[in-house]
Design an enzyme around this catalytic site. Structure first.
Site, PDB file in Angstrom:
ATOM      1  N   GLU A 177      35.143  41.072  40.540  1.00 22.59           N
ATOM      2  CA  GLU A 177      36.529  41.093  41.021  1.00 22.59           C
ATOM      3  C   GLU A 177      36.594  41.035  42.543  1.00 22.59           C
ATOM      4  O   GLU A 177      36.463  42.059  43.215  1.00 22.59           O
ATOM      5  CB  GLU A 177      37.247  42.365  40.529  1.00 22.59           C
ATOM      6  CG  GLU A 177      38.694  42.445  41.016  1.00 22.59           C
ATOM      7  CD  GLU A 177      39.425  43.715  40.602  1.00 22.59           C
ATOM      8  OE1 GLU A 177      38.767  44.670  40.138  1.00 22.59           O
ATOM      9  OE2 GLU A 177      40.657  43.758  40.748  1.00 22.59           O
ATOM     10  N   LYS A 219      37.392  38.299  37.535  1.00 23.64           N
ATOM     11  CA  LYS A 219      38.715  38.929  37.634  1.00 23.64           C
ATOM     12  C   LYS A 219      39.303  38.502  38.966  1.00 23.64           C
ATOM     13  O   LYS A 219      38.797  38.877  40.033  1.00 23.64           O
ATOM     14  CB  LYS A 219      38.596  40.450  37.537  1.00 23.64           C
ATOM     15  CG  LYS A 219      39.929  41.177  37.712  1.00 23.64           C
ATOM     16  CD  LYS A 219      39.905  42.545  37.077  1.00 23.64           C
ATOM     17  CE  LYS A 219      41.185  43.318  37.369  1.00 23.64           C
ATOM     18  NZ  LYS A 219      41.321  44.514  36.537  1.00 23.64           N
TER      19      LYS A 219
HETATM   20  P1  13P Z   1      46.197  46.152  39.022  1.00 21.57           P
HETATM   21  O1  13P Z   1      46.517  45.218  37.888  1.00 21.57           O
HETATM   22  O2  13P Z   1      47.085  47.367  39.078  1.00 21.57           O
HETATM   23  O3  13P Z   1      46.047  45.445  40.335  1.00 21.57           O
HETATM   24  O4  13P Z   1      44.769  46.800  38.699  1.00 21.57           O
HETATM   25  C1  13P Z   1      43.790  46.036  38.158  1.00 21.57           C
HETATM   26  C2  13P Z   1      42.493  46.496  38.645  1.00 21.57           C
HETATM   27  O5  13P Z   1      41.619  46.831  37.868  1.00 21.57           O
HETATM   28  C3  13P Z   1      42.249  46.514  40.087  1.00 21.57           C
HETATM   29  O6  13P Z   1      40.898  46.716  40.321  1.00 21.57           O
END
Ligand code: 13P
Length: 334
Positions: A177, A219
């Protein structure tokens, strides 16, 4: 661990019409969310809240897995069923956040790098035994005057790739991510450019570290104008820019991409995902891994009466899962 098993898990995470619920807030972050609605941040309240979310009836209709926090994967339902077992019994894959959060990047004011590589192999081994089959690591890329720097992007990409290789060695699918943060007065083109450079650096690093893309999930953040830019971008504009950026940077061998919500409204997060899928066919399944956009309505309702409002709160979780599950197919109707 064979690549086939990793690939099978990765594909199950992005099964048609299903996505991930992110409930991996650190204790500091969940405290902020609880403070916002007047709930005391005790271990029991955190446990009860996570039980509410994970025990939502028929959640697996639209949810393939959940990302848990270290404390949560060690917790159980009130009746003593470990959360990881509850999930597996209901056909959902347990995931775990394994990064140790962001820290100032020395020499680069305003920029951060995610830490947590030291000792990670042993932690992953334990999480696997506790039932986790995928793991998440979040890098944060801020946009501002003269940032992000190439150094910050590359340092974060390197850490993501090191973590991803360790995950695969230990039998866990890495969910990588790199979040390009929405805050700032930048325009949508700047967000596009930063996201493009970030993803290029990430996939170059994954290649250098011998990470198997077939057993990896991305992600991603969406391409949006900064929250204080005063700019409005239409749903179609955001969807088209995000898709174009992903298509020019993400190899087609990746089994799937899930999005974070990042502070978008519940409806915007769903509408953007739906629009991207309507613009398909795309090289990969596009689904969701939302935290706030899955939970905020439920948390609000629950906070009004934590003893009595469990079922109503669960109904909103189910509804958010349903809307996002349909959006993952491009079949959401407002
Ligand atoms: P949000 O969808 O609230 O941004 O959180 C997702 C997430 O796992 C951020 O690391």
């Amino acid at each position: 661990m064979s690549i086939e098993q990793l690939a099978e898990t990765a594909l199950a995470m992005v099964a048609p019409g299903k996505g991930i619920i992110a409930i991996d807030e650190s204790n500091a972050t969940i405290k902020k969310r609880f403070d916002g609605v007047g709930i005391e941040c005790t271990e029991e309240n955190r446990r009860a809240y996570r039980e509410l979310l994970l025990a939502t009836p028929k959640l697996s209709d639209y949810i393939s897995g959940a990302i848990l926090f270290d404390e949560t994967i060690r917790q159980s339902t009130r009746d003593g069923v470990p959360f990881a077992k509850l999930m597996a019994d209901n056909g959902m894959i347990p995931g775990i956040k394994v990064d140790k959060g962001t820290h100032a990047l020395a020499g680069f004011p305003g920029e951060v790098v995610t830490e947590g590589l030291d000792g990670l192999r042993a932690r992953l081994e334990e999480y696997y035994k506790l039932g986790a089959r995928f793991a998440k690591w979040r890098a944060v890329i801020n946009i501002g005057d003269d940032i992000p720097s190439g150094t910050c992007i590359d340092a974060n990409a390197h850490a993501l790739a090191r973590y991803a290789a360790l995950c695969q060695e230990q039998g866990l699918v890495p969910m990588v991510e790199p979040e390009v943060i929405m805050d700032g007065n930048h325009d949508i083109d700047t967000c596009y450019e930063v996201t493009e450079v970030t993803l290029r650096s990430l996939f170059a690093s994954l290649y250098e570290q011998n990470v198997m893309l077939e057993g990896t999930i991305l992600k991603a953040s969406m391409v949006l104008p900064g929250t204080t830019s005063g700019d409005d971008a239409s749903v179609e504009e955001v969807a088209a820019a995000t898709l174009q950026c992903l298509k020019s940077t993400v190899p087609a061998t990746l089994p799937g991409i899930v999005f974070l919500s990042g502070g978008q409204s519940d409806e915007a997060a769903t509408a953007h995902l739906d629009a991207m899928n309507r613009m398909g066919p795309n090289p990969w399944p596009l689904s969701f891994s939302y935290g706030r956009a899955m939970q905020s309505a439920a948390l609000k309702l629950w906070s009004q009466d934590i003893a009595r409002n469990v079922a109503q709160a669960q109904a909103t979780v189910y509804e958010r899962a349903r809307a996002n599950g349909l959006a993952a197919l491009g079949e959401w109707n407002k």
